[in-house]
Enzyme design. Sequence first.
Site, PDB file in Angstrom:
ATOM      1  N   ARG A 147       0.712  -1.226   0.088  1.00  0.00           N
ATOM      2  CA  ARG A 147      -0.250  -0.396  -0.107  1.00  0.00           C
ATOM      3  C   ARG A 147       0.655   1.237  -0.151  1.00  0.00           C
ATOM      4  NH1 ARG A 147      -1.891  -3.143   4.228  1.00  0.00           N
ATOM      5  NH2 ARG A 147      -4.116  -4.435   3.834  1.00  0.00           N
ATOM      6  N   LYS A 171      -1.808  -2.749   8.455  1.00  0.00           N
ATOM      7  CA  LYS A 171      -2.842  -2.041   8.984  1.00  0.00           C
ATOM      8  C   LYS A 171      -2.637  -2.886  10.132  1.00  0.00           C
ATOM      9  CE  LYS A 171      -5.925  -0.893   5.191  1.00  0.00           C
ATOM     10  NZ  LYS A 171      -7.327  -1.042   4.731  1.00  0.00           N
ATOM     11  N   HIS A 242      -2.337   3.519  -6.415  1.00  0.00           N
ATOM     12  CA  HIS A 242      -3.272   1.546  -6.536  1.00  0.00           C
ATOM     13  C   HIS A 242      -2.767   1.085  -7.153  1.00  0.00           C
ATOM     14  CE1 HIS A 242      -4.344  -0.032  -2.409  1.00  0.00           C
ATOM     15  NE2 HIS A 242      -5.598   0.104  -2.938  1.00  0.00           N
ATOM     16  N   ARG A 245      -0.547  -1.636  -7.008  1.00  0.00           N
ATOM     17  CA  ARG A 245      -0.992  -3.076  -6.065  1.00  0.00           C
ATOM     18  C   ARG A 245      -1.642  -4.251  -6.710  1.00  0.00           C
ATOM     19  NH1 ARG A 245      -1.549  -4.154  -0.473  1.00  0.00           N
ATOM     20  NH2 ARG A 245      -3.620  -4.927  -0.361  1.00  0.00           N
ATOM     21  N   HIS A 268      -3.903  -9.117   3.714  1.00  0.00           N
ATOM     22  CA  HIS A 268      -5.669  -8.935   3.238  1.00  0.00           C
ATOM     23  C   HIS A 268      -5.838  -9.684   4.662  1.00  0.00           C
ATOM     24  CE1 HIS A 268      -6.365  -8.094  -1.065  1.00  0.00           C
ATOM     25  NE2 HIS A 268      -6.131  -6.600  -0.519  1.00  0.00           N
ATOM     26  N   TYR A 277      -9.628 -10.005  -6.934  1.00  0.00           N
ATOM     27  CA  TYR A 277      -8.123 -10.414  -7.725  1.00  0.00           C
ATOM     28  C   TYR A 277      -8.650 -10.920  -8.887  1.00  0.00           C
ATOM     29  CZ  TYR A 277      -6.349  -5.682  -5.837  1.00  0.00           C
ATOM     30  OH  TYR A 277      -5.869  -5.909  -4.569  1.00  0.00           O
TER      31      TYR A 277
END
Length: 296
Positions: A147, A171, A242, A245, A268, A277
Site C-alpha cells: 500500500r 494495517k 494503488h 497493487r 488482507h 483479483y
Amino acid sequence: MDQTEIKILEYKSYLQIEKGLSRSSIDAYTQDLKRYRDYLESKKLNLVDVKPQDLTAFLKEESLDGKQTKTIARLQSTLRNFHQFLQNNQHTSNNPAQLLSRVKIEQSLPDVLTVEEMETLITSPDNTMAGQRDHAIMELLYASGVRVSELIDIKVDDVNIDMGFINVIGKGNKQRIIPITDRSAAILDHYIKNVRLNFLKTENVFHLFLTQRGKGFTRQGLWKMIKKYQLVSNTKKNITPHTFRHSFATHLIENGADLRAVQELLGHSDISTTQMYTHLSAKTIREMYKKFHPRK
C-alpha cells in the site's frame, strides 16, 4: 470543548493506541465523526440521547448532499463502532447504531495495467537522480504490491538486499515479510548506495525514499509523482499508486499464484477481499478472448 468533541478525541486515541490503525484510517474516521458532531449540533441533539432514527436522518442528509454509496457505508461503520466504544466505556447505555441496515456497495473493478503497460510506465523516468529514485519507487510498488501508506513508511533497515525481501508494517500494526525479485533488489541496491545520499540532508532521517527536501514522501507527493509519469508514458488508463497493487495481484493470479499466498503478500485479513483479483483476471481473459478469437 464540548462533550462530543472530548469523546471523539478519546475514540481517536483508542484507534491509535489500542487498535493500531494507520494515520490515514484514523483521519478518515475522525472526519466522519466531525461531520456527525456538526449534524448533532445543528439539530440540538445530545450524544447520549441519540436514537436510531437520528442516525438514519444523518445518513440520509449525507446521501442527499452527494456522498457516494461507499462513503455512506463507511459512515455507517464509523457510527456503529463509535457508539459501541461509548457503550463499552459506560458513556452511554446502548448503541443506537447497532440495528442500522448495511448499505450494499456496488463494487467497481479498478484499472489494471498490462505487463507491457507497466513496463512502459516504470521505465519512463529519466536518468537524473530524481528519475532514478522514482524508477526505484515504481519498481518496488509493482514488485511488492504494498500500500502507499506502507511504502512511505519503509526505512532503509527494512530492506534486505542479500536475502531479497522487505519488511512492512501494515494495517493493525501487523508485520509482513515480502519477497522481491532479483531485478528489484538490484535497483534498490543501486538507489541506496548511489542515489539516496543525494537527497539526504540530515543523518537522522531513515525513510527509504526521500524528497528533494530530504524528508519522507507524503501520500499526496507520491500520487503527484505517479501522475507525472502517467503523462510521460502516455498511458491512457487512470493510474494511481494503488494501480501498482491491483496490477501486482492480478498478474500473480493470472500466472497461477495461489490465492492464499497472494492474500498473505497483500496483507488482507479476509480472503474475500483478495478474491476480487480473480474477477479482474477473468475480465482480462474475456477481453483478450473477444479481441483475438477469429470468429468474433
